[in-house]
Design a protein around this motif. Structure first.
Motif, short mmCIF file in Angstrom:
data_model
loop_
_atom_site.label_atom_id
_atom_site.label_comp_id
_atom_site.label_asym_id
_atom_site.label_seq_id
_atom_site.Cartn_x
_atom_site.Cartn_y
_atom_site.Cartn_z
N CYS A 187 -8.86 -0.15 5.74
CA CYS A 187 -9.72 -0.29 6.93
C CYS A 187 -11.19 -0.09 6.56
O CYS A 187 -12.05 -0.87 6.96
N CYS B 60 -1.38 8.14 8.80
CA CYS B 60 -2.35 7.32 8.04
C CYS B 60 -2.15 7.57 6.55
O CYS B 60 -1.95 8.70 6.12
N ILE C 169 0.10 0.44 8.08
CA ILE C 169 0.93 1.26 8.96
C ILE C 169 1.14 0.54 10.29
O ILE C 169 2.25 0.54 10.84
N CYS D 160 -4.24 -3.00 8.79
CA CYS D 160 -3.64 -1.69 8.45
C CYS D 160 -2.15 -1.82 8.13
O CYS D 160 -1.37 -2.33 8.94
S1 SF4 Z 1 -6.47 4.28 5.77
FE1 SF4 Z 1 -6.85 2.79 7.41
S2 SF4 Z 1 -5.68 0.98 6.80
FE2 SF4 Z 1 -4.88 2.69 5.60
S3 SF4 Z 1 -3.15 3.52 6.81
FE3 SF4 Z 1 -4.98 4.69 7.42
S4 SF4 Z 1 -5.79 3.59 9.19
FE4 SF4 Z 1 -4.37 2.18 8.19
#
Ligand code: SF4
Ligand code: SF4
Lengths: 288, 198
Positions: B78, B72, B39, B37
């Motif tokens: 993910c 997010c 973030i 991820c």
């Molecule tokens: S979509 Fe998934 S990988 Fe992308 S920022 Fe959100 S939790 Fe993280």
């Protein structure tokens, strides 16, 4: 070439911050001999802000139905529009109850699942095809390019048309035009941070900076991309990022349609290359 | 410390009823989502695996009030990597919608301006059928800042340079001050009435 006419979905920023993407898309398709018919009275796809899938499906049922009436597949230059249109298409195709429910809202949402939505990069590489593209190219791009794909071209799986971790279609297109692709595979598919621009600009800026930094250290003359939100972050906001983070970036950012347009010998002004926020003049000198 | 008597074991079913949340119980806690991820890379405490675990345990209040829900990027990294097809990106969206509903009902407070932004966006879309940046900013900033004046100040701060830059490039002329409207707006309204959450 297996395609001669498509329904064009420009996306909301096409009249504003991404008018250069819109201009170059139209100019390139014209040159390729593919007629674009702008969809009559299209509506917003829901972007990243409409999170409820039911709402996304219904909004895009209307768009899909408009193109279906013309019997044409949809093409869009925006990654997010592409993702929303095509996932709605797949959901509606697979679920008769959903189609009936949506049509129950209004007859104009009656979509029969007869078409599909595509991203411009997919159309260039897989429908028009490399041979046809090559045969129409009249200029060579002596440019080092960092190909930036962002989020929705290679993921999620259902709508992806390229590899999730190491997509290649843009690389191939740049090479076809004589450009050099710089090593960029660690950064190609990183999110630009755009969805957090208005609520957590600190995170959004940090994300964009990573991409701009990586392109710089790879020795790129420019970044090529395929989404107006990425364009707004990396190009439109680049000076804001420089100011906020106290860095110098100076990285030109162009839409892949602009680069392809240059290779096809289209006039830079017609491709909107005077509208990118970071100056592109130096690049133009490298088109021979 | 987890207070077991405060857990809500039905929380996972509540999530599964929300579109996007269907696959939460497939998670076997491998952390693949979190490792990749972007973030988490920037904000080390951010942990989508943990949000899922807390949801499965029934830590309803902690999950719904977590500021992490709102950072997010919905980037789908993910989702693309999860071996159990949990669709985390959509799942977090489902949890966010539950949190928004609870906040609207006055049952909890959300520590983020993102719901205000998303709502302002949706209002523009419902009204015009297209995104209208000006209208969006005029609704969002005052709500975020708590008053019209401070909202306009914050907007100027964010947009002064950017707006001028776009204006110079001919991307933000007088035309951009007015909304582009879909002709058939009654249909758009109907879509929001029938499918949207009120
Ligand atoms: S979509 Fe998934 S990988 Fe992308 S920022 Fe959100 S939790 Fe993280
Ligand atoms: S990758 Fe999938 S299975 Fe693994 S922890 Fe994340 S959601 Fe659970």
């Amino acid at each position: 070439m297996s395609v001669s006419k498509m329904a064009y979905y420009p996306g909301c920023p096409s009249e504003g911050t991404a008018m250069d993407q819109d201009m170059s898309t139209k100019a390139v398709f014209e040159k390729l001999g593919v007629e674009l018919v702008e969809m009559d009275d299209w509506n917003c796809c829901g972007a990243a802000e409409v999170e409820d899938p039911r709402l996304v499906y219904a909004l895009n049922a209307r768009n899909l139905a408009i193109a279906e009436k013309e019997g044409l597949d949809i093409v869009t230059p925006c990654s997010i529009c592409y993702y929303n249109l095509e996932r709605s298409n797949q959901a509606l195709k697979a679920d008769e109850d959903l189609r009936t429910k949506v049509k129950g809202i209004d007859n104009s949402l009656g979509y029969n699942g007869k078409i599909r939505a595509k991203h411009v990069l997919d159309v260039f590489m897989n429908d028009v095809g490399q041979d046809e593209l090559k045969s129409k190219m009249s200029k060579k791009l002596n440019i080092k390019v960092a190909p930036y794909y962002g989020c929705y071209l290679g993921r999620p799986r259902e709508t992806a048309f390229d590899d999730p971790d190491d997509p290649v279609l843009m690389d191939r297109l740049i090479e076809l035009a004589g450009g050099e692709v710089v090593p960029f595979s660690q950064t190609k598919t990183l999110c630009c941070g755009g969805p957090l621009m208005m609520t957590r600009s600190d995170i959004a800026f940090a994300m964009s900076r990573k991409i701009l930094d990586a392109a710089r250290s790879a020795g790129a003359d420019c970044i090529a991309l395929a989404c107006p939100l990425c364009g707004m972050m990396l190009d439109g906001k680049q000076a804001d990022i420089e100011k906020a983070l106290n860095v110098t970036l100076g990285m030109p950012v162009v839409y892949i349609t602009q680069l392809l347009g240059l290779a096809l010998g289209i006039d830079a002004k017609k491709l909107g290359l005077n509208k990118n926020a970071v100056d592109t003049k130096e690049l133009l000198g490298k088109v021979v | 410390m987890i207070k077991t008597w405060e857990l809500d074991p039905s929380f996972k079913y509540e999530i599964m009823k929300e579109p996007g949340g269907e696959h939460i119980t497939s998670c076997y806690q491998c952390s693949t989502c979190t490792i990749g991820c972007p973030i988490t890379e920037l904000v080390p405490d951010y942990n989508p695996r943990k949000i899922i675990q807390m949801s499965l345990l029934g830590m309803r209040n902690e999950v719904l009030t977590s500021p992490d829900l709102w950072i997010c990027l919905i980037c789908q990294t993910c989702t693309a990597r999860c071996p159990q097809d949990v669709r985390i990106s959509d799942l977090l969206g489902a949890i966010r919608r539950i949190a928004e509903k609870e906040a609207e009902a006055g049952k909890l407070k959300i520590d983020s301006s993102r719901p205000l932004f998303d709502k302002a966006f949706q209002h523009q879309l419902e009204k015009h059928g297209r995104l209208y940046d000006m209208g969006l900013a005029m609704e969002y900033y005052p709500k975020k800042e708590g008053s019209f004046i401070s909202g306009m100040k914050a907007m100027m701060k964010d947009y002064k340079d950017f707006g001028m830059r776009m204006f110079k490039k001919g991307k933000m002329g007088p035309k951009a001050m007015l909304p582009v409207k879909v002709k058939d707006r009654t249909v758009i309204k109907k879509i929001f009435e029938e499918m949207g959450e009120k």
